[in-house]
Design an enzyme around this catalytic site. Structure first.
Site, PDB file in Angstrom:
ATOM      1  N   GLU A 183       7.379  -3.623  31.193  1.00  0.00           N
ATOM      2  CA  GLU A 183       5.946  -3.876  31.383  1.00  0.00           C
ATOM      3  C   GLU A 183       5.619  -3.766  32.878  1.00  0.00           C
ATOM      4  OE1 GLU A 183       3.508  -6.186  29.005  1.00  0.00           O
ATOM      5  OE2 GLU A 183       5.102  -6.891  27.682  1.00  0.00           O
ATOM      6  N   GLU A 224       7.996 -17.236  31.013  1.00  0.00           N
ATOM      7  CA  GLU A 224       6.828 -16.824  30.227  1.00  0.00           C
ATOM      8  C   GLU A 224       6.632 -17.750  29.033  1.00  0.00           C
ATOM      9  OE1 GLU A 224       7.320 -12.982  28.394  1.00  0.00           O
ATOM     10  OE2 GLU A 224       5.165 -12.711  28.201  1.00  0.00           O
TER      11      GLU A 224
HETATM   12  C1  BGC Z   1       2.394  -9.806  29.090  1.00  0.00           C
HETATM   13  C2  BGC Z   1       1.489 -10.962  29.416  1.00  0.00           C
HETATM   14  C3  BGC Z   1       0.110 -10.511  29.087  1.00  0.00           C
HETATM   15  C4  BGC Z   1       0.122 -10.422  27.607  1.00  0.00           C
HETATM   16  C5  BGC Z   1      -1.195 -10.195  27.005  1.00  0.00           C
HETATM   17  C6  BGC Z   1       2.341  -9.599  27.630  1.00  0.00           C
HETATM   18  O1  BGC Z   1       3.168  -8.632  27.148  1.00  0.00           O
HETATM   19  O2  BGC Z   1       3.653  -9.977  29.577  1.00  0.00           O
HETATM   20  O3  BGC Z   1       1.757 -11.748  30.428  1.00  0.00           O
HETATM   21  O4  BGC Z   1      -0.926 -11.189  29.629  1.00  0.00           O
HETATM   22  O5  BGC Z   1       1.058  -9.470  27.164  1.00  0.00           O
HETATM   23  O6  BGC Z   1      -1.073 -10.197  25.702  1.00  0.00           O
END
Ligand code: BGC
Length: 849
Positions: free
Chosen positions: A444, A726
């Site tokens: 990402e 996260e």
């Molecule tokens: C990211 C997040 C993001 C989210 C939104 C994820 O895959 O890592 O931090 O805001 O998707 O759905």
């Protein structure tokens, strides 16, 4: 004595090269006297002079600046005691839209057609002979892809990933390098260009060629001679190019492959070709905060696994690149894999990197050598090395992040909280990588808007975010859809899923266009950021209002477009599935609309848009009323209870005064029933402690902050976290990730700053430090001790100077010290409720507690 500190041009203390027509100056002051303020300042530059009482973002207003020119600015400041101080700041103008005396060049024979990978790196070469004495020389360079220059065998500049990440179809930066002292009579200039963001594979669908079909380079070497003449050496078809240089593969997610046996004389050099680009961005002197190498990381241990793999532990999770000194044999292949956590058997856990291979491969030449990747980075704490014995290598690493000055510090008597503060700072460093990213390790590393929307206030305490955020916000504006929606990731760069989301505007994520400039404005006090973003904010809030406007009666102000079109209470740990987070979007979206429209009303007032101010205030009030009417029993109780549902209306001031306390009591009861564990997702997390503390539940707020049971901030610390996770439950008590199929496709990162948004509470409530006027021209100091803390201290470099504050509790007495910067005023409130105002200087006060 009066002294000038931190005299900046375009928010840079030195080395500013700018294309701005009206560069902004700013300075801070220091004095050993009390009650000192600036009487006036005189700035002189380029024959222009101004006398001002401002010291933040003072724009140049003299005659037109010329390109390629060095200017020196002289500043004289007089204080209210008649003391004077002088300082000088030099800056240089860049090209200022001078047409390039150079062509975009590429390897015309290279057809890059593979999917989901990055192109082969390209190397350009030019030999340049100089016959006269050089007075000054600059390289101006940019690329489609990411580039690094080498002049006569030496790396030019300290940047990584130049030209940086922007919304390439609109903005592209060029870098300026001073090479005056590096030129000889005969020179060899090399430019290696990898795919980077523009051409390489990016976003989790691994799109490539989003901006250009293959890499391209645009460069000028401008030489000014001592005899007054000058010459430009620009990229053209006389440059040579080769595709078989030592860097054989480079990709942000997959890593880098470097073959040190490749020698330049063996490479297949041929003439470069002119490239016709698909897009025509405005090319401007770098205006953000370029990525450079910062901390040198040394491993704390090395473990040899049964198969001979060496696993190095750096003791800290971070984003960066390995740094290897090798005693090698020709052809020996060393492989370095990276991961944030280990499996129970001591091997790397790479499952959560998803498609990212995060591997650096190095093929040795004979003898002593050195390798560190330059066209990729990884998020890791552990590195697993194969192909070398421990005795053959010296292993270190570089933390890479944008050039940002750390402006804030916080510490207190609780060691775990101090570690949490460090974790917040490390997650910020790891994700302030030219753009604000979500995470640095998996496939990402994108500019997720929601993450910075909630984290911006904390980021702005810990770092001077001015250049970094100003740059990114230009892209937010550029990428806004005609419908007013803000894409979920900025720059979009190939990400378009689901297509409806940004078209329809999406709460909290799109709110970044309001929340981020607001946070930056509070921290730095430069109103221009609001002015620039105002049209985008308005368009966005109008879009939100439109999508929220379906229904009858009060429901016309409840934003209930289908939950799948929102992220809702993203990663809330009290419900296990993604769909359940999203199902809370009615609450999060409605509260978001109340907040953004309310902020927009305030911003409109600041900008003198009084009609707008009234309009958005009415909207904000109606949305607040609808939330309370539809979602609560009218007496401060949510019909459907969850923490975020209370937190947002409490923090955003949506409850009528008569039920506010009752609502806070209900939140506190809910929190207690949950054993003081956190239950909020992205939207509620930054505010829950404030919602409690500011509404009669300070001790409950501390109890939640200091909780070590999962899920909580300090649970992560207890489990040895060195960055912010996260997912609150990223590891169980045995150190194993318990998260199964929750609809997110293993969305598990251990370096995500979003829930580190709690950091603002450290500054604003534990220390009690908040701006009253933006930029801390006047500020509040109102510490709220609790949770058994016996002392806390911190500092903050504001635009006016450094605030130091500390408090301690001893024998029933609360003692506080504060240093108030020159020209600012502090309104101080002690825990006993007594209040005083202090102008600049050092103060000490105490009260019974
Ligand atoms: C990211 C997040 C993001 C989210 C939104 C994820 O895959 O890592 O931090 O805001 O998707 O759905």
């Amino acid at each position: 004595m009066l002294e000038i500190r931190h005299f900046t041009v375009e928010n840079l203390p030195d080395g500013c090269v700018t294309d701005a027509e009206q560069p902004r100056f700013a300075w801070a002051l220091e004095s050993d006297g009390q009650d000192v303020s600036m009487e006036q300042a005189t700035l002189k530059v380029n024959g222009w002079s101004t006398t001002t009482k401002e010291q933040v973002a003072v724009p140049y207003k003299g005659k037109r600046l010329q390109p390629f020119t060095c200017y020196s600015t002289r500043l004289t400041v007089t204080d209210n005691r008649g003391q004077q101080a002088n300082a000088e700041a030099a800056f240089e103008t860049g090209r200022m839209d001078t047409p390039w005396d150079a062509d975009w060049i590429t390897d015309g024979s290279y057809k890059f057609t593979e999917k989901k990978v990055s192109p082969r790196p390209m190397t350009f070469r030019k030999c340049i002979a100089l016959e006269k004495k050089v007075a000054k020389a600059r390289i101006y360079a940019t690329a489609m892809g990411i580039y690094e220059l080498t002049l006569n065998g030496e790396k030019v500049g300290a940047d990584y990933f130049a030209p940086g990440f922007t919304s390439y179809k609109t903005h592209l930066q060029y870098q300026t390098y001073d090479v005056t002292d590096k030129l000889q009579s005969s020179n060899e200039l090399l430019a290696e260009v990898a795919g980077g963001w523009a051409v390489g594979s990016f976003v989790f669908t691994r799109q490539n060629r989003v901006t250009a079909d293959r890499q391209a380079l645009l460069l000028e070497l401008r030489v000014w001679y001592e005899d007054g003449t000058s010459q430009v050496f620009g990229t053209d078809e006389s440059w040579q190019v080769a595709m078989d240089g030592p860097v054989q593969m480079a990709d942000f997610y997959d890593g880098e492959t470097y073959d040190a046996t490749v020698k330049p004389e063996q490479m297949n050099w041929h003439n470069a070709a002119r490239e016709n680009l698909r897009c025509h961005p405005r090319i401007r002197a770098a205006y953000g905060a370029m990525v450079t190498a910062h901390e040198y990381m040394e491993p704390v241990s090395c473990t040899k696994l049964a198969d001979g793999t060496l696993v190095y532990d750096f003791g800290q999770n971070f984003a960066g690149v390995i740094d290897l000194h090798i005693q090698g044999k020709k052809g020996q292949t060393i492989t370095v894999r990276h991961a944030e956590i280990l499996n129970p058997d001591g091997t790397l856990n790479t499952a959560f990197l998803r498609t990212a291979k995060a591997t650096a491969t190095y093929i040795c030449t004979e003898g002593d050598q050195y390798y560190s990747p330059r066209f990729t980075y990884m998020g890791f704490r552990y590195a697993a090395i194969t192909g070398a014995e421990e005795s053959e290598i010296r292993v270190g690493a570089w933390a890479l992040y944008s050039e940002l000055e750390q402006t804030g510090s916080f510490a207190c008597s609780n060691g775990m909280l101090n570690r949490l503060q460090q974790n917040i700072v490390w997650s910020a460093k790891s994700n302030l990588m030219d753009i604000p990213t979500d995470c640095p390790q998996r496939d990402e590393r994108m500019g997720w808007t929601g993450d910075i929307a909630v984290f911006a206030p904390t980021a702005c305490y810990n770092f001077d975010m001015s250049r970094f955020l100003e740059k990114w916000l230009e892209d937010v504006k550029a990428e806004q859809l005609p419908t007013g929606g803000i894409p979920n990731t900025v720059p979009v760069q190939g990400y378009g899923f689901p297509a409806t989301m940004p078209v329809m505007a999406i709460d909290f994520w799109g709110d970044a266009c309001v929340l981020v400039p607001w946070a930056e404005y509070q921290a730095r006090g430069d109103v221009e950021i609001l002015r620039k973003m105002y049209p985008a904010m308005k368009k966005y809030v109008n879009a939100c209002r439109f999508w929220a406007g379906f229904g009858f009666g009060k429901n016309r102000y409840i934003w209930h477009t289908p939950a799948t079109l929102h992220f809702g209470d993203w990663v809330a740990p009290d419900v296990p599935k993604m769909q359940q987070w999203q199902a809370r979007s009615k609450w999060t979206a409605t509260a978001s609309l109340k907040n953004t429209s309310g902020l927009l009303a305030r911003i409109a007032r600041i900008l003198g848009e009084n009609g707008d101010a009234e309009h958005y205030q009415v909207l904000s009030d109606k949305v607040a009323d609808a939330y309370v009417s539809v979602f609560t029993d009218g007496n401060g109780k949510m019909k459907e209870e969850f923490q975020t549902a209370y937190v947002l209306p409490l923090y955003f001031g949506m409850f009528p005064e008569k039920v506010r306390r009752q609502a806070a009591d209900n939140l506190a009861r809910l929190v207690e029933a949950g054993d003081w564990c956190i239950g909020t997702g992205f939207p509620g997390t930054p505010y829950i402690l404030f919602a409690l503390a500011d509404n009669g539940h300070l001790e409950e707020a501390y109890r939640m902050l200091l909780n070590i049971k999962c899920p909580s901030w300090l649970y992560e610390v207890r489990m040895g976290a060195t960055t912010i996770w996260e997912r609150w439950d990223g590891l169980d008590e045995n150190g194993v990730c318990p998260i199964g199929d929750d609809g997110t496709d293993l969305m598990i990162s251990y370096n995500h700053y979003a829930s580190g948004a709690v950091g603002a509470f450290f500054y604003q409530r534990i220390l009690g430090l908040e701006p009253e006027q933006p930029g801390y021209k006047t500020f509040r100091l109102c510490p709220k001790p609790g949770g058994g803390l016996t002392w806390a201290k911190g500092s903050l470099r504001t635009p006016y100077g450094v605030i130091h504050t500390q408090w301690a509790i001893r024998n029933g007495e609360f003692a506080l010290e504060v240093q108030v910067p020159v020209g600012t005023r502090c309104t101080l409130t002690l825990p006993d409720g007594s209040t005083r105002t202090c102008d600049s200087g050092q103060y000490a006060y105490s009260c019974k507690i």
